[in-house]
Design an enzyme around this catalytic site. Structure first.
Site, short mmCIF file in Angstrom:
data_model
loop_
_atom_site.label_atom_id
_atom_site.label_comp_id
_atom_site.label_asym_id
_atom_site.label_seq_id
_atom_site.Cartn_x
_atom_site.Cartn_y
_atom_site.Cartn_z
N HIS A 16 12.57 23.73 59.33
CA HIS A 16 13.32 22.68 58.64
C HIS A 16 13.72 23.19 57.26
O HIS A 16 13.39 24.31 56.87
CB HIS A 16 12.49 21.39 58.54
CG HIS A 16 11.50 21.34 57.42
ND1 HIS A 16 11.23 20.19 56.70
CD2 HIS A 16 10.71 22.31 56.91
CE1 HIS A 16 10.30 20.47 55.79
NE2 HIS A 16 9.97 21.73 55.88
N CYS A 35 11.69 24.90 49.14
CA CYS A 35 11.87 24.13 50.38
C CYS A 35 13.35 23.96 50.73
O CYS A 35 13.67 23.51 51.83
CB CYS A 35 11.21 22.75 50.26
SG CYS A 35 9.43 22.85 50.04
N ASP A 81 8.90 20.49 69.10
CA ASP A 81 8.22 21.79 69.11
C ASP A 81 9.19 22.95 69.32
O ASP A 81 10.04 22.91 70.22
CB ASP A 81 7.17 21.81 70.23
CG ASP A 81 6.30 23.06 70.18
OD1 ASP A 81 6.01 23.53 69.06
OD2 ASP A 81 5.94 23.57 71.25
#
Lengths: 140, 140, 140, 140, 140, 140
Positions: A16, A35, A81
């Site tokens: 992400h 991030c 996943d």
């Protein structure tokens, strides 16, 4: 009626980034730090699903945790996943991929199916790292 | 000379995929399964760096683990953390981003600087998940 | 050739007791303490299987840990999980069900099939509790 | 009055099976799967006992956790550890040996003695595996 | 408003003893056992700080856990880490250095600054060992 | 002869500081940082004791880990637990209280008594924190 709280852990590994498309790259970097890396990063997520209910007299189960595991795997693990949460997960489209928002999205997915199993979804806990985790009780 | 083995753990979170560019998408899927997801996935990696040496008489240290930590952070964590291992990490260019190859690449980075600290790099252990990890002793 | 050591963890939950049939109940109690309880007790066993080999150039894998996991599940977990090690596990018949002997028996099961995967079985580690575990390298 | 919640962990290893004597073997297998293995299986159980109360001014303790540990060992660990929960534990006779029912039985054992220590039993948490656990607050 | 609970873990290593200066050495030993060792002992403390709030629409954050980590490090870790809790920590002067009292003191330190970050301090959890921990919700 | 390696974990909590009496306070601070705090700090130490030997045919044990645990508790835990390593532990007098030197001192204590149990002391591992640990094989 003796109410117990039963928890099942499942895991998923996903990529992400934290990126607000209304901001330029510099502001994303200022707010989200590393991030916001444009090429993504990733985590091993640990998800704990807690349900509440009374143990049945014939099984001793609040819910069969094997059934709960199968449900979580089908509805959550198979969706998150080895995926990119920003790009590959339909329920996260247009949503910041923070741990807070992921756990809220998982609640929306699981609440009705779990409540149809004869118990009540009580809490979700999502670990992003060993140092950071978020709990959610449905918003209240 | 009493040789001891001292270990420091550091952590990084990164995205990657297993993808052989000489194969088409179907063969990558056949070989690597969900690890070949084109949009990446990711992990929390745990890296254990083990050095060997004799404790110094004035400090009791084989090596100052704070110095070792600083070195690993500068040379490894800053390079891999919150990065895409396939796209962002120079030493992984043209290399399959398996745990095996990552740990070998980290050895190449750390071996000389650690050996200049007065001890010897002995082992690296890299956890990809709680169930999968790879150890490396320099190849022998 | 750069040799790496890759490890896969699997788990099984089983009942057992430590009981030497050549001794009477008192001597079994004297030697094995509460581990000799006639009605059995049990454990969550954690098994770590370590193989050694060189990463392949096309996959980056020493061995596909998913294949290794499938093999361990078929040959070990399906045999020991939710079983009574003394009564239900053929390879443990006539053998004291100590952690030492269980890990030796698992080595006998896994050595040939793993070595046929193109790598070498290097070490087994079996945890009986968080405080007790046994490692085995094939006996040498 | 500043109320705190203090927790002590204790552990026990036990055998059990999930088996409803009103059902035949096939139905037990259908409902409980491998947990119904007639020859038992077992677990390492982790028990967390949480009490609430205000720290005393002379000790700083809500309760002396060493005293709490001694009490749990005498009343719970000595009864369940290295035992067969179905056969050897009086309070589990005629009760399905599910984690839910075990934790309720332990509450019945501990509630009065703990409340006589000057604090209040608040919660029990019982881990059957790293993936499955049950919490109990006395039934409400 | 969807309220979530976000938690950050920090760690500190400190010396302390349990010693009531109004009692003589024998009574301290009787009450506190080996925790009263005059020359101190110590622990690795794990502190979990849980805040509650709604995720912001532009960041997805309840609170930036990096900011929360920086705050805890400045106000708590820098004060307690590698210190003697009885001698070196101003807020613990004249207070028994029990885990209960330490967690209450940390709440006093953190409550106002955290609540000025736009979320609410909800819970502190302080582990003294893997077997002993205390939770605090502000006293109610 | 099938050689296995059996390990027992024990724990102790102790205070220490890193302080070289031949240096002044400033140099101790320069070299040891916060570990030189004059008023001490402390840790939860985890000690893993690994012995090697062949399982006996009548017990299946390499060594009875209960006996090994009792020995470690008597010779090591009772000496180090809830103590000040610099002040209270005779074998550490005049020795820098580093993890390296502590593990060497424990080897000196345990080697002969363990080797008299019919197995061989193979390795000690001492964790100071979750990030730092030292292994010792007797010095070679």
């Amino acid at each position: 009626m003796k109410i117990v709280y039963a928890t099942r852990r499942e895991r998923f590994n996903a990529a992400h980034k934290l990126w607000n498309p209304e901001w330029d790259e510099q502001k994303n970097l200022d707010i989200f730090g590393k991030c916001s890396n444009p090429n993504w990063h990733g985590h091993n997520y640990d998800l704990y699903v807690t349900v509440k209910g009374a143990p049945a007299s014939d099984t001793g189960y609040c819910v069969d945790l094997k059934d709960l595991s199968d449900l979580i795997k089908k509805l959550v693990v198979d969706v998150f996943d080895h995926k990119n949460i920003n790009l590959d997960v339909p329920v996260m489209k247009g949503v910041m991929a923070s741990t807070e928002n992921i756990v809220i999205a998982i609640w929306e997915i699981l609440e009705t199916p779990i409540n149809q199993m004869g118990c009540t979804l009580h809490k979700l806990t999502l670990y992003e790292t060993e140092n950071n985790f978020v709990e959610y009780f449905g918003g209240h």
